[in-house]
Design a protein around this motif. Structure first.
Motif, short mmCIF file in Angstrom:
data_model
loop_
_atom_site.label_atom_id
_atom_site.label_comp_id
_atom_site.label_asym_id
_atom_site.label_seq_id
_atom_site.Cartn_x
_atom_site.Cartn_y
_atom_site.Cartn_z
N UNK A 126 -10.19 -2.22 -12.60
CA UNK A 126 -8.93 -1.52 -13.38
C UNK A 126 -9.06 -0.32 -13.28
N UNK A 127 -10.39 0.35 -13.40
CA UNK A 127 -10.75 1.79 -13.65
C UNK A 127 -10.63 2.45 -12.10
N UNK A 160 -8.30 1.85 -10.31
CA UNK A 160 -6.92 2.00 -9.88
C UNK A 160 -6.63 0.72 -8.78
N UNK A 161 -7.19 -0.28 -9.00
CA UNK A 161 -6.98 -1.50 -8.11
C UNK A 161 -5.55 -2.26 -8.39
N UNK A 162 -4.86 -2.47 -7.49
CA UNK A 162 -3.50 -3.23 -7.96
C UNK A 162 -3.80 -4.88 -7.69
N UNK A 163 -3.18 -5.57 -8.37
CA UNK A 163 -3.10 -7.04 -8.38
C UNK A 163 -3.08 -7.59 -6.69
N UNK A 164 -2.15 -6.92 -6.27
CA UNK A 164 -1.74 -7.03 -4.87
C UNK A 164 -2.57 -6.57 -3.88
N UNK A 165 -3.72 -5.83 -4.15
CA UNK A 165 -4.64 -5.51 -3.28
C UNK A 165 -5.43 -6.73 -2.69
N UNK A 204 0.79 -1.18 0.11
CA UNK A 204 -0.04 -0.05 -0.11
C UNK A 204 0.59 1.14 -0.07
N UNK A 205 1.81 1.07 0.58
CA UNK A 205 3.02 2.25 0.76
C UNK A 205 3.86 2.35 -0.52
N UNK A 206 3.61 1.58 -1.72
CA UNK A 206 4.50 1.76 -2.73
C UNK A 206 4.38 3.07 -3.65
N UNK A 207 5.47 3.32 -3.87
CA UNK A 207 5.59 4.74 -4.55
C UNK A 207 5.34 4.51 -6.18
N UNK A 208 5.30 3.26 -6.70
CA UNK A 208 5.16 2.94 -8.15
C UNK A 208 3.94 3.15 -8.58
N UNK A 209 3.82 3.50 -9.57
CA UNK A 209 2.24 3.60 -10.10
C UNK A 209 1.74 2.23 -10.16
N UNK A 210 0.26 2.05 -9.97
CA UNK A 210 -0.48 1.07 -10.04
C UNK A 210 -0.34 0.43 -11.42
N UNK A 211 -0.25 1.01 -12.47
CA UNK A 211 -0.47 0.33 -13.65
C UNK A 211 1.03 -0.21 -14.01
N UNK A 252 2.38 -8.09 -13.35
CA UNK A 252 1.54 -9.34 -13.07
C UNK A 252 1.13 -9.92 -14.41
N UNK A 253 0.65 -8.74 -15.50
CA UNK A 253 0.04 -9.03 -16.53
C UNK A 253 1.02 -9.50 -17.72
N UNK A 254 2.38 -9.30 -17.42
CA UNK A 254 3.38 -9.85 -18.34
C UNK A 254 3.49 -11.21 -18.44
N UNK A 255 2.97 -11.91 -17.24
CA UNK A 255 2.70 -13.28 -17.63
C UNK A 255 1.13 -13.77 -17.59
N UNK A 256 0.37 -13.22 -16.70
CA UNK A 256 -1.00 -13.45 -16.62
C UNK A 256 -2.20 -12.96 -17.70
N UNK A 257 -1.62 -12.15 -18.54
CA UNK A 257 -2.60 -11.42 -19.52
C UNK A 257 -3.01 -12.39 -20.59
N UNK A 258 -2.30 -13.80 -20.82
CA UNK A 258 -2.43 -14.76 -21.65
C UNK A 258 -3.71 -15.31 -21.29
#
Length: 327
Positions: free
Chosen positions: A126-127, A129-134, A94-101, A107-113
């Motif tokens: 997605x709209x 701004x929910x992260x997979x890790x949420x 939750x404290x990550x400074x990296x954008x959720x996208x 994650x989607x680099x593998x799981x978007x298939x």
């Protein structure tokens, strides 16, 4: 130890310059760089992750630490002038400074298939701004959202209204662990409303309630349009998860009527005297067929007579005709 760190730095630098043609080589480089991670993040640090799908080292598809967290050279080897060790390139918290996208992109680099995630882009989650890790936990053997018995607790952290509805007397067996939210919803995106797994609410309901599908000779239009017109799928205080008790539910669309001309409505004689001035005897006789307002307002109400509310296939043309969904 210095040699190990030197090799790790070399591997991290090389990882950033390997192109698509060197995918196999990159996997080996990532594995070498990840070896430096387990020097600190060992089994003692993460005791409950050895059986997670991301930790199966014998599977070539398993991502490495670098795949998700990035090369993170300054985290692997603390700079001499730094007071504290810098965080990895991507921190899933939750404290990550990296954008959720960007986090989701890892994650989607593998799981978007997977076809189940084909409609993630533009979906409600997605709209928002929910992260997979949420919802998901990777460094654990038991990801709560993947099990029916614990999945609902994860969903309830945001969907508190549905928690209240599922606590009502008439509900789907979600609290009992026989169903999960994902049995009806595709949380990663759907063409249906409310992230329904199918393209419509009805098609989603029909996966279990196939007997209500039809087509019927005499159909009930609200049933054909949307099951949620009458039912609250998360729970209700009325039997069968109805939004209201009949006849109040039915009369949201249908004008009330008095069966048999009996019922003390609009100056009609009552069931028992004195329903109206001058009535001396009961209005229910052997020629009224037992029809009266009491039939309509008590017990199962409208469904005392209109039993086939989802549709009827009876072709009879005799009274009472099946077009009134009586049988």
């Amino acid at each position: 130890m210095r040699i190990t760190h030197a090799l790790a730095i070399a591997a991290l630098c090389l990882a950033g310059h390997v192109g698509l043609a060197g995918t196999a080589m990159a996997a080996g480089v990532d594995a070498a760089a990840s070896a430096a991670c387990v020097k600190c993040h060992d089994e003692e640090d993460m005791p409950n992750s050895k059986r997670h799908a991301h930790s199966v080292t014998t599977d070539s598809r398993t991502p490495t630490c670098i795949t998700c967290h990035g090369p993170s050279p300054t985290h692997a080897v603390k700079p001499t002038d730094a007071k504290e060790r810098p965080a990895p390139d991507r921190v899933f918290s939750k404290k990550s400074k990296v954008a959720v996208s960007e986090l989701n992109g890892a994650c989607l680099s593998c799981h978007q298939k997977d076809a189940k995630r084909a409609m993630w882009g533009g979906s409600q989650h997605e709209s928002a701004d929910l992260a997979c890790s949420s919802c998901h936990r990777n460094h654990t053997n038991q990801d709560k959202v993947l099990a029916r018995t614990t999945q609902v607790d994860v969903c309830f952290t945001c969907h508190k209204e549905q928690r209240t509805q599922l606590a009502r007397p008439s509900h789907h067996p979600v609290p009992e662990g026989k169903m999960g939210c994902s049995d009806c919803h595709n949380v990663h995106g759907s063409a249906g409303p409310k992230l329904a797994k199918r393209d419509s609410t009805n098609d989603t309901c029909y996966t279990c309630h196939a007997e209500k599908r039809g087509p019927f000779v005499h159909s009930h239009e609200p049933v054909s349009q949307d099951c949620a017109s009458c039912h609250n799928p998360h729970g209700s205080t009325v039997a069968s998860m109805l939004k209201a008790r009949p006849p109040m539910l039915c009369q949201q669309c249908h004008t009330p009527h008095v069966a048999g001309g009996v019922g003390a409505v609009g100056g009609q004689p009552g069931v028992f005297p004195p329903g109206v001035p001058g009535q001396l005897s009961p209005a229910i006789t052997n020629i009224t067929g037992g029809k009266n307002v009491v039939n309509i307002w008590q017990g199962r109400s409208c469904t005392n007579c209109h039993t086939q509310v989802h549709g009827s296939n009876n072709p009879s043309a005799t009274n009472p005709t099946p077009r009134f969904l009586t049988r």
